[in-house]
Motif scaffolding. Structure first.
Motif, short mmCIF file in Angstrom:
data_model
loop_
_atom_site.label_atom_id
_atom_site.label_comp_id
_atom_site.label_asym_id
_atom_site.label_seq_id
_atom_site.Cartn_x
_atom_site.Cartn_y
_atom_site.Cartn_z
N UNK A 148 19.86 -21.02 10.64
CA UNK A 148 18.15 -20.72 9.47
C UNK A 148 18.27 -20.16 9.92
N UNK A 149 17.90 -18.45 9.69
CA UNK A 149 16.66 -18.04 9.83
C UNK A 149 15.09 -17.69 9.56
N UNK A 152 12.24 -20.56 10.29
CA UNK A 152 10.96 -20.03 11.49
C UNK A 152 9.01 -19.97 10.98
N UNK A 153 9.21 -18.42 10.19
CA UNK A 153 7.94 -18.63 9.78
C UNK A 153 7.66 -19.42 7.78
N UNK A 155 8.31 -22.16 7.77
CA UNK A 155 8.08 -22.89 8.49
C UNK A 155 6.52 -23.62 8.37
N UNK A 156 6.15 -22.10 9.76
CA UNK A 156 5.14 -22.12 9.79
C UNK A 156 3.79 -21.64 8.47
N UNK A 158 4.58 -22.25 5.16
CA UNK A 158 4.22 -23.77 4.82
C UNK A 158 3.01 -25.26 5.53
N UNK A 159 3.12 -24.61 6.74
CA UNK A 159 2.44 -25.91 7.23
C UNK A 159 1.32 -25.46 7.19
N UNK A 160 0.74 -24.15 7.47
CA UNK A 160 -0.68 -23.70 7.19
C UNK A 160 -0.99 -23.72 6.47
N UNK A 161 0.23 -23.06 4.85
CA UNK A 161 -1.31 -23.17 3.99
C UNK A 161 -1.15 -24.47 3.04
N UNK A 163 -2.94 -27.38 2.65
CA UNK A 163 -3.24 -28.27 3.82
C UNK A 163 -3.16 -30.04 3.10
N UNK A 164 -2.65 -30.79 4.44
CA UNK A 164 -2.18 -32.55 4.34
C UNK A 164 -2.66 -32.80 5.59
N UNK A 165 -3.82 -33.76 4.21
CA UNK A 165 -3.83 -34.72 5.43
C UNK A 165 -3.62 -35.73 5.61
N UNK A 168 -0.13 -37.83 11.27
CA UNK A 168 -0.10 -36.74 12.15
C UNK A 168 -0.90 -36.05 12.33
N UNK A 169 -1.11 -35.04 10.99
CA UNK A 169 -2.18 -34.25 10.88
C UNK A 169 -3.67 -34.33 11.48
#
Lengths: 387, 110
Positions: A148-149, A152-153, A155-156, A158-161, A163-165, A168-169
């Protein structure tokens, strides 16, 4: 693909095994795993079948509609996955089947890969916390990257922008806050004396010896300066002393030269000479006698008598240093009274001679005699100090 | 994002307030920080692997820190604190490197 997935599936299993509460997070994983697991399921179905007997109690009724169950199971599938992981497959099978018929099917399908591919990788990496980053990780990432090339990027990012409250976060943020705090504090603390803390022993030794040398040099310099200061102080003291002595000498000489007033013990001689018989010679005799007796300063009436004083007979007066002095004469003498008075009174001395001339001589010995008549200092024209 | 904000906020607060670390804690702070860094890298890698779990992260973070501090404390008691803390740093460094390699593969596919 299937083979690469299996490790992943396996991981999921392990995760579930570790975290029975993983509910929220665990849920998505099975979703990923399920699609993979199903295609792969059939082949390993044999081992899976072996397990099916375990959940027979409730599983049997569920099994018949496996074909239908799969599509249906997808949605509920995750739930059992979350709830059932740790306790064991048999248990989960027995508990779940009632709720979700389809779930048990994929579930047993997953385990087979574990024994086949998983254990070798997993076992070494299975240290408590390091499970994710365990030794097995080295082999896996490559597989994931290929399979799944973009993840990585993506996921990073999507996780960054967005913002999920989520809980876990927030928890992770709190921990990272602590980490950042520790980092900053430690970096600051290390930076304070970092120059020495990071130095090697030999450097430290060198620095130390340098400091010792410098200390010695500065000590030497201090000693030199202190010596100089002492010298200057003493020299200025000496100068002061010399100045004082010079002043005293000047005063002493001034007393002798008649340029300063003088006071001290002495005698007061009054010569009343109504007949005018006492002339310059008699006065000079008296002065000589007093000098011989140790007179240090004297004046006759208002004229200071010094070494160069001249006595000249005038018409009616005596000229002392050219100044006319009227009778009666009053000689004030500073000196040792016990020497001066007898010097005047010795037989055939000044007093007797004067009295023979018809004058009256009175010698007093006051406590203090003041000689305040002054002469102006004379600058020698030719003579110069040879010292 | 929130996590990154937390990290940045922590650094900023640490720089601004510059709290004084108790003398007794001083030798353990750097080790604890390195251990926490290891946990963070592990968590980041797990995130990229798609199997991040906050509970595991919290547990690994805290246990890393505590165990590392304990090891150093034990080393201090045994008189080999410096060597042991060096060893701990080396181990965590290796782990951080391997995690960083994994993360790199995820992000750069190389």
């Amino acid at each position: 693909m299937t083979e690469q997935r299996r490790p992943g599936d396996h991981r999921d299993d392990r995760w579930r095994a570790e975290g029975p509460h993983q509910g929220p997070d665990g849920a998505p994983r099975p979703e990923r795993g399920d699609p993979d697991g199903r295609p792969s399921g059939p082949p390993p179905a044999a081992p899976g079948d072996g397990r099916r007997p375990a959940p027979p109690t409730g599983g049997r009724p569920a099994l018949p509609p496996p074909g239908m169950g799969r599509p249906i199971a997808r949605t509920p599938g995750p739930r059992p996955a979350a709830g059932a992981p740790g306790p064991g497959r048999p248990g989960s099978a027995s508990a779940d089947p009632g709720e979700v018929p389809g779930a048990p099917a994929p579930r047993p399908a997953e385990p087979p890969p574990n024994p086949s591919a998983g254990p070798p990788h997993r076992a070494p990496g299975g240290d408590g916390t390091g499970d994710r980053d365990g030794a097995g990780g080295e082999a896996r990432p490559g597989a994931d990257g290929e399979s799944k090339p973009p993840t990585g990027r993506d996921a990073l990012l999507s996780g960054l922008w967005p913002p999920r409250f989520s809980r876990a976060q927030l928890i992770v943020a709190a921990l990272l806050f602590v980490l950042g705090l520790g980092l900053a504090v430690q970096i600051r603390a290390a930076g304070e004396d970092g120059a020495l803390r990071g130095a090697r022993p030999e450097d430290l030794v060198r620095i130390l010896s340098d400091l010792d040398e410098r200390t010695k040099r500065l000590d030497d310099e201090r000693g030199t300066l202190e010596r100089q200061r002492t010298e200057l102080e003493t020299s200025s003291d000496q100068e002061e002393e010399v100045r004082k002595q010079n002043r005293e000498r000047e005063l002493q000489l001034g007393v002798l030269a008649g340029t300063v007033a003088a006071t001290g013990p002495g005698i007061d001689v009054r010569i009343s000479d109504p007949g005018g018989a006492v002339g310059a010679d008699r006065l000079l005799d008296a002065v000589q006698e007093l000098r011989a007796a140790g007179a240090e300063a004297m004046q006759i009436n208002d004229v200071r008598v010094v070494a160069s004083t001249s006595f000249v007979d005038g018409d009616d007066q005596v000229l002392i240093d050219g100044e006319p002095v009227d009778r009666p004469f009053r000689i004030e003498v500073i000196g040792r009274p016990h020497d001066l008075e007898p010097a005047l009174n010795i037989p055939g001395g000044v007093v007797q001679s004067l009295e023979k001339e018809g004058a009256t001589v009175t010698v007093n010995r006051p406590d203090e005699v003041t000689v305040d008549a002054l002469r102006s200092a004379e600058q020698p024209d030719y003579a110069q100090s040879s010292s | 994002m929130i996590a990154v904000l937390g990290l940045v906020l922590g650094i900023v607060v640490g720089v601004i307030t510059s709290p004084v670390v108790p003398t007794g804690m001083e030798p353990y702070l750097p080790i604890a920080v390195v251990a926490a860094l290891d946990a963070v890298f592990g968590g980041l890698r797990a995130r990229l692997d798609g199997k991040f779990d906050d509970k595991v992260f919290v547990v690994s973070f805290l246990s890393n820190v505590v165990v590392a501090a304990l090891i150093v404390f034990l080393g201090d008691q045994l008189g080999v604190g410096a060597q042991l803390s060096t060893g701990v740093v080396v181990v965590f460094g290796i782990r951080i490197f391997s995690n960083a390699a994994s993360i790199r593969r995820h992000i750069f596919r190389a």
